[in-house]
Scaffold this motif. Structure first.
Motif, PDB file in Angstrom:
ATOM      1  N   HIS A 122      -0.394   3.818 -20.963  1.00  0.00           N
ATOM      2  CA  HIS A 122      -0.143   5.203 -21.444  1.00  0.00           C
ATOM      3  C   HIS A 122      -0.008   6.262 -19.897  1.00  0.00           C
ATOM      4  O   HIS A 122      -1.158   6.178 -19.382  1.00  0.00           O
ATOM      5  N   GLY A 123       0.145   7.348 -19.904  1.00  0.00           N
ATOM      6  CA  GLY A 123       0.062   8.547 -19.142  1.00  0.00           C
ATOM      7  C   GLY A 123       0.847   8.159 -17.991  1.00  0.00           C
ATOM      8  O   GLY A 123       0.708   8.834 -16.833  1.00  0.00           O
ATOM      9  N   TYR A 124       2.026   7.090 -17.903  1.00  0.00           N
ATOM     10  CA  TYR A 124       2.417   6.787 -16.097  1.00  0.00           C
ATOM     11  C   TYR A 124       2.825   7.605 -15.345  1.00  0.00           C
ATOM     12  O   TYR A 124       2.674   7.553 -14.269  1.00  0.00           O
ATOM     13  N   PRO A 125       2.952   8.861 -16.164  1.00  0.00           N
ATOM     14  CA  PRO A 125       3.794   9.832 -15.127  1.00  0.00           C
ATOM     15  C   PRO A 125       2.634  10.781 -14.757  1.00  0.00           C
ATOM     16  O   PRO A 125       2.743  11.060 -13.097  1.00  0.00           O
ATOM     17  N   LEU A 126       1.843   9.900 -15.007  1.00  0.00           N
ATOM     18  CA  LEU A 126       0.512  10.810 -13.913  1.00  0.00           C
ATOM     19  C   LEU A 126      -0.493  10.168 -13.372  1.00  0.00           C
ATOM     20  O   LEU A 126      -1.111  10.048 -11.925  1.00  0.00           O
ATOM     21  N   LEU A 127       0.514   9.236 -12.693  1.00  0.00           N
ATOM     22  CA  LEU A 127       0.010   8.176 -12.194  1.00  0.00           C
ATOM     23  C   LEU A 127       0.056   7.974 -10.769  1.00  0.00           C
ATOM     24  O   LEU A 127       2.074   7.979 -10.594  1.00  0.00           O
ATOM     25  N   PRO A 128      -0.490   7.426  -9.625  1.00  0.00           N
ATOM     26  CA  PRO A 128       0.276   7.257  -8.391  1.00  0.00           C
ATOM     27  C   PRO A 128       0.677   5.797  -8.138  1.00  0.00           C
ATOM     28  O   PRO A 128      -0.131   4.962  -7.374  1.00  0.00           O
ATOM     29  N   VAL A 129       1.962   5.549  -8.993  1.00  0.00           N
ATOM     30  CA  VAL A 129       2.534   4.809  -8.949  1.00  0.00           C
ATOM     31  C   VAL A 129       4.293   4.757  -8.324  1.00  0.00           C
ATOM     32  O   VAL A 129       4.198   5.900  -9.216  1.00  0.00           O
ATOM     33  N   PRO A 130       5.147   3.946  -7.905  1.00  0.00           N
ATOM     34  CA  PRO A 130       6.104   4.675  -8.305  1.00  0.00           C
ATOM     35  C   PRO A 130       7.235   4.878  -9.349  1.00  0.00           C
ATOM     36  O   PRO A 130       7.919   6.258  -9.412  1.00  0.00           O
ATOM     37  N   GLU A 131       6.400   4.695 -10.575  1.00  0.00           N
ATOM     38  CA  GLU A 131       7.417   5.100 -11.648  1.00  0.00           C
ATOM     39  C   GLU A 131       6.882   6.218 -11.994  1.00  0.00           C
ATOM     40  O   GLU A 131       7.372   6.892 -12.993  1.00  0.00           O
TER      41      GLU A 131
END
Length: 302
Positions: A275-284
């Motif tokens: 959940h909320g991956y576009p806000l996370l510090p990951v490549p995706e």
């Protein structure tokens, strides 16, 4: 396959018991009670003032922040509606996305710190959000107006766009929904299987938070759960979701219902992302933010 960094982050979130915040109705009620005794701050981080002009006004009882680029006119307007299960304030990942929109898309970002549940219910919040969106569209400004919401904020944003469409027919240039929570009934049959792998969210607490937000309305009322509203006449939609998100069923249902209703939908579903991956510090997450910046820039070029 998700990146190594994404897999490590999901494992860390699962190990630290982050979804315990939504593990039960009691956990949510306890969190709401703590917030009532000691409200969390929604004030932006001081570092934001080094890259943007930040001011605050009030729309009714809502504090509303205006975050604009330094040195020149903004290229576009964004209304950003934050997530948090309707019970949590703006936090640093939200402000980090706002910073990206200001610095990279040269957008003026309007950020309402809307009233949280149980005081802020759908029948009170949706009309205010619709009025705020209407005013931004009517003001014209430079470029177009993009409506962005994440999680619970995506539900509030979509309900506001539906209400504005029904009232005047006006729409923003585009609606961007990040891991949207669009149906607070938590009744989709696929959610039980997904929940076992979700490192952040759990159904019992979400259902309670949704009940608090619904207030006197039914949980499936379109003001509360805009998935049950109509999709004709809406602006083009862009949706981001991950398969380790119990709410991904809402995004899939949105895709099906919106396209059936004649709406244009750009859909991004990332395997193995939470959940909320576009806000996370990951490549995706960075790739998703890049796309959002592109969409805001495209609105400015219209």
């Amino acid at each position: 396959m998700p990146s190594l960094r994404s897999r490590a982050l999901s494992a860390a979130l699962m190990a630290t018991g982050r979804r315990g915040r939504f593990a039960s109705a009691e956990a949510v009620r306890a969190r709401v009670a703590r917030s009532a005794r000691r409200p969390a701050s929604h004030v932006p981080p001081r570092s934001l003032g080094r890259v943007a002009e930040v001011s605050r006004t009030f729309v009714g009882a809502w504090p509303v922040y205006d975050v604009s680029p330094l040195g020149g006119e903004p290229a576009a307007q964004v209304l950003y509606v934050h997530g948090g299960g309707f019970i949590n304030e703006l936090v640093r990942p939200h402000w980090a996305l706002i910073r990206t929109l200001v610095t990279r898309a040269r957008a003026q970002v309007v950020v309402p710190a809307y009233i949280l549940a149980p005081r802020g219910t759908a029948d009170r919040n949706v009309p205010v959000a619709a009025d705020l969106l209407s005013g931004m569209i009517a003001s014209g400004g430079a470029g177009g107006t993009v409506l962005i919401g994440d999680s619970a904020g995506a539900g509030l944003a979509l309900a506001a766009a539906q209400r504005l469409r029904d009232r005047t027919g006006a729409q923003p240039s585009r609606i961007v929904l990040i891991s949207p929570w669009l149906d607070v009934t938590m009744s989709h049959p696929d959610q039980a299987a997904i929940e076992a792998y979700d490192p952040i969210l759990a159904r019992p607490g979400l259902a309670e938070a949704g009940r608090l937000y619904a207030g006197n309305l039914a949980a499936d009322d379109p003001l509360v759960s805009p998935l049950h509203g109509s999709f004709g006449g809406l602006a083009p939609l862009t949706v981001f979701t991950g398969t380790r998100d119990v709410l991904t069923t809402d995004s899939r249902e949105l895709l099906r219902r919106a396209r059936a209703g004649g709406a244009e939908v750009e859909f991004h579903e990332e395997a193995g992302l939470p959940h909320g991956y576009p806000l996370l510090p990951v490549p995706e997450g960075r790739a998703a933010r890049d796309r959002i910046v592109e969409l805001v820039r495209a609105a400015a070029d219209r």
